[in-house]
Design a protein around this motif. Structure first.
Motif, PDB file in Angstrom:
ATOM      1  N   ASP A 199      -5.233  -2.089  -5.260  1.00 29.17           N
ATOM      2  CA  ASP A 199      -4.660  -2.534  -3.981  1.00 29.17           C
ATOM      3  C   ASP A 199      -5.520  -3.654  -3.401  1.00 29.17           C
ATOM      4  O   ASP A 199      -6.578  -3.400  -2.850  1.00 29.17           O
ATOM      5  CB  ASP A 199      -4.574  -1.342  -3.012  1.00 29.17           C
ATOM      6  CG  ASP A 199      -3.651  -1.633  -1.838  1.00 29.17           C
ATOM      7  OD1 ASP A 199      -3.245  -2.799  -1.677  1.00 29.17           O
ATOM      8  OD2 ASP A 199      -3.336  -0.690  -1.089  1.00 29.17           O
ATOM      9  N   GLU A 200      -5.050  -4.856  -3.527  1.00 32.17           N
ATOM     10  CA  GLU A 200      -5.756  -6.038  -3.026  1.00 32.17           C
ATOM     11  C   GLU A 200      -7.234  -6.030  -3.398  1.00 32.17           C
ATOM     12  O   GLU A 200      -8.099  -5.981  -2.522  1.00 32.17           O
ATOM     13  CB  GLU A 200      -5.600  -6.125  -1.507  1.00 32.17           C
ATOM     14  CG  GLU A 200      -4.163  -5.904  -1.087  1.00 32.17           C
ATOM     15  CD  GLU A 200      -3.723  -6.836   0.026  1.00 32.17           C
ATOM     16  OE1 GLU A 200      -4.461  -7.768   0.343  1.00 32.17           O
ATOM     17  OE2 GLU A 200      -2.613  -6.625   0.536  1.00 32.17           O
ATOM     18  N   GLU A 231      -7.297   0.353  -0.803  1.00 30.25           N
ATOM     19  CA  GLU A 231      -7.430  -0.894  -0.058  1.00 30.25           C
ATOM     20  C   GLU A 231      -8.864  -1.128   0.425  1.00 30.25           C
ATOM     21  O   GLU A 231      -9.396  -2.210   0.302  1.00 30.25           O
ATOM     22  CB  GLU A 231      -6.459  -0.867   1.123  1.00 30.25           C
ATOM     23  CG  GLU A 231      -6.065  -2.233   1.599  1.00 30.25           C
ATOM     24  CD  GLU A 231      -4.806  -2.169   2.461  1.00 30.25           C
ATOM     25  OE1 GLU A 231      -4.367  -1.057   2.810  1.00 30.25           O
ATOM     26  OE2 GLU A 231      -4.271  -3.238   2.762  1.00 30.25           O
ATOM     27  N   THR A 285       0.837  -1.204   0.000  1.00 29.78           N
ATOM     28  CA  THR A 285       0.000   0.000   0.000  1.00 29.78           C
ATOM     29  C   THR A 285       0.872   1.254   0.000  1.00 29.78           C
ATOM     30  O   THR A 285       0.591   2.221  -0.720  1.00 29.78           O
ATOM     31  CB  THR A 285      -0.941  -0.013   1.221  1.00 29.78           C
ATOM     32  OG1 THR A 285      -1.759  -1.176   1.145  1.00 29.78           O
ATOM     33  CG2 THR A 285      -1.812   1.223   1.252  1.00 29.78           C
TER      34      THR A 285
HETATM   35 MG   LIG Z   1      -1.981  -2.902   2.079  1.00 33.98          MG
END
Ligand SMILES: [Mg+2]
Ligand SMILES: Nc1ncnc2c1ncn2[C@@H]1O[C@H](COP(=O)(O)OP(=O)(O)O)[C@@H](O)[C@H]1O
Lengths: 263, 305
Positions: free
Chosen positions: B155-156, B81, B41
């Motif tokens: 992000d993920e 995220e 991140t």
């Molecule tokens: Mg992260």
């Protein structure tokens, strides 16, 4: 400029969905406008004012009354207490809105996607600050206009009405009011950066009303009286305080700070 | 498209990203694979001009971070995220707001386009707060695409989703790849990186490996054969190690472990050699390391190193 407006509209669409915010924004002015009018009504019609004689008033207040009769002076004294309370509006309303709008976004983590857009942090801060300050100030102004008209209708003595809308009051409402709103927004930004519950942020930020309450009780107790000169000094002091607070709030409201240090 | 040179970020005493140097080509889906706390991140935040690096340089679309941040923000899309939606506002209103901030020309058209593309058009008037996690993620993806960014940071994107929603999101990412966008995909899910990415960087504060999935797999899937002998004598190990096709041979826990590329072809030779030397072969089996094992090994070595 465009983006500031975009942000303000979004803030309003969001924050006014919150019942508590809505309640504060609507209820406070209702009470603060209704109470002095009711007081005027009671004291004006029942002739009780004479019962409230000069001895009940702080001695120095009579000096402010000038040519007014004793009854009128008493009535003016009573209602003038509310001028300071009117100032609660530009303090409390922006604090409430700003707390919910900033801490709210912090906890829902909506600030990061916003900060990833080409919006500048200054635009974002301005949007949020104005979204909080404008309702506070406009409600204060509107409240005062309603109060002035109401007083005109209710008050028996034109001298009292004239005093209630003299430059002292006008300056308090139209100059000091907005300055107070700026101060309270800045304080709310600072508190919001440290707190994760909008209610806590709001309560802590409400500490800005303490000086006002001190002034209020100081006046009731007769330590001092609000006059033109005092209001003028207040305005000057507030300009300085606002400048400092705004600079500090702007410093706190930077992309990196918000993302990494606001906990 | 994305280039970093010794990109480093410290938070006080914590070193979050250590001298990251990499290059992502145009049109590539680049996997950035690492465990929680690896600094993924943080890396994305530096590359999207949200936070500034402690040292090192990076450029996105030819714009240097720290110098042309406005330009970068205008041209990249980011899926943060957590989706970060305004729960009280409708899906449509959420997108409109961001479209304005991104200075999108044809707001209504773009909002409709992406709401339809992600299957949210029928529910556009509903508050985002009422959406399921999968729908929220889709809405957040739509938001990242409104201004047609050439580079997209994810992000993920699937980590908080149930398998079905994760599958849908992966399909969508695959379709974005078809459109030729450059995608920087952070994930701690190996399988996801393997399936979607052209190249994968294994990262844990530092860059540990960087290769195509095929080449990584070749390294990761290097095959190991286990020989159970009644007695593992050192000379057996020496003997096997001497064979030309053997990569490594060693004794572990009373077994002989042999790494080689083509066990089907070479196992008989090893067995013959061992038997001729007098070893009693009880079992022969394959030790298959999963991607995960190797990945974990990389990460562990990193910690010990
Ligand atoms: Mg992260
Ligand atoms: N604002 C911050 N302040 C201090 N440490 C941080 C901050 N943000 C991240 N870190 C630390 O940096 C490291 C990397 O974090 P992060 O980039 O979030 O990892 P990842 O996304 O790979 O899980 C972690 O050790 C984390 O604790």
């Amino acid at each position: 400029m465009d983006k500031i407006w975009v942000i303000m509209r979004k803030e309003w669409a969001e924050v006014f969905k919150n019942r508590f915010v809505l309640f504060t924004v609507a209820f406070l002015p209702l009470i603060l406008v209704a109470l002095p009018l009711i007081l005027l009504q009671i004291t004006g019609s029942s002739g009780d004012v004479s019962g409230l004689s000069a001895t009940d008033m702080p001695a120095r207040f009579s000096e402010l009354c000038g040519e007014m009769s004793e009854g009128e002076c008493a009535q003016y004294f009573l209602v003038s207490q509310f001028m300071l309370l009117f100032m609660l509006m530009p303090l409390a309303i922006p604090v409430t809105i700003a707390s919910y709008s900033i801490v709210g976004e912090k906890t829902t983590r909506t600030l990061e996607p916003v900060l990833a857009t080409p919006v500048t942090t200054l635009e974002l801060l301005a949007g949020k600050a104005l979204a909080a300050a404008i309702p506070g100030v406009s409600v204060t102004w509107l409240g005062f206009v309603v109060f002035a008209f109401g007083a005109q209708l209710i008050a028996t003595s034109p001298a009292v009405v004239a005093r209630l809308t003299d430059p002292l009051w006008l300056m308090a409402i139209f100059v000091v009011g907005p300055l107070l709103a700026i101060a309270s927004v800045s304080v709310a930004v600072m508190i919001s950066s440290r707190v994760n519950d909008p209610r806590v942020a709001e309560q802590l930020s409400m500490l800005v009303i303490l000086p006002l309450l001190a002034a209020f009780f100081g006046q009731i107790a007769g330590f001092f009286f609000i006059n033109e000169r005092l209001i003028l000094w207040m305005a000057v002091a507030l300009v300085l305080i606002d400048t400092g607070l705004l600079a500090f709030a702007t410093q706190l409201f930077q992309r990196e700070t918000i993302l990494t240090r606001w906990k | 498209m994305i280039e970093t040179q010794n990109l480093t970020k410290r938070f006080g005493d914590i070193l979050a990203v250590d001298r990251l140097t990499l290059k992502v080509e145009a049109g590539e889906v680049f996997g950035f694979l690492g465990p929680n706390g690896a600094g993924k991140t943080t890396t994305i935040r530096m590359l999207t001009a949200l936070i500034s690096p402690t040292s090192g340089d990076a450029a996105v679309l030819g714009c240097e971070i720290g110098r042309e941040d406005g330009q970068i923000r205008r041209q990249v899309g980011i899926l943060t995220e957590s989706p970060g939606l305004y729960d009280g506002l409708s899906a449509e209103r959420n997108l409109e707001f961001f479209a304005r901030l991104y200075e999108v020309e044809d707001i209504a058209e773009q909002v409709e386009r992406y709401l339809r593309m992600l299957g949210l058009w029928d529910r556009r008037a509903e508050a985002a707060g009422t959406f399921s996690k999968g729908m929220r993620q889709k809405l957040a993806i739509a938001r990242a695409l409104l201004h047609e960014p050439q580079v997209l940071f994810l992000d993920e994107p699937t980590s908080a989703l149930d398998p079905e929603a994760a599958h849908m999101v992966r399909e969508f990412i695959a379709s974005l790849k078809q459109e030729g966008r450059t995608i920087f995909l952070c994930t701690h899910n190996l399988d996801e990186a393997d399936r979607l990415c052209d190249r994968i960087a294994v990262f844990n504060t530092r860059l540990l490996a960087l290769d195509t999935p095929t080449d990584l797999r070749r390294q990761l899937y290097q095959r190991t054969v286990v020989f159970h002998l009644s007695q593992v004598e050192p000379r057996f190990v020496e003997l096997v190690r001497g064979l030309p096709f053997i990569r490594t041979a060693m004794e572990t826990e009373g077994k002989l472990l042999v790494a080689l590329d083509d066990p089907e072809r070479d196992n008989p030779t090893i067995v013959r050699t061992l038997v001729e030397a007098g070893a009693e072969v009880q079992f022969v089996g394959e030790l298959r390391r999963s991607l995960e094992d190797i990945y974990l090994k990389l990460i562990k070595e990193e910690h010990q190193g």
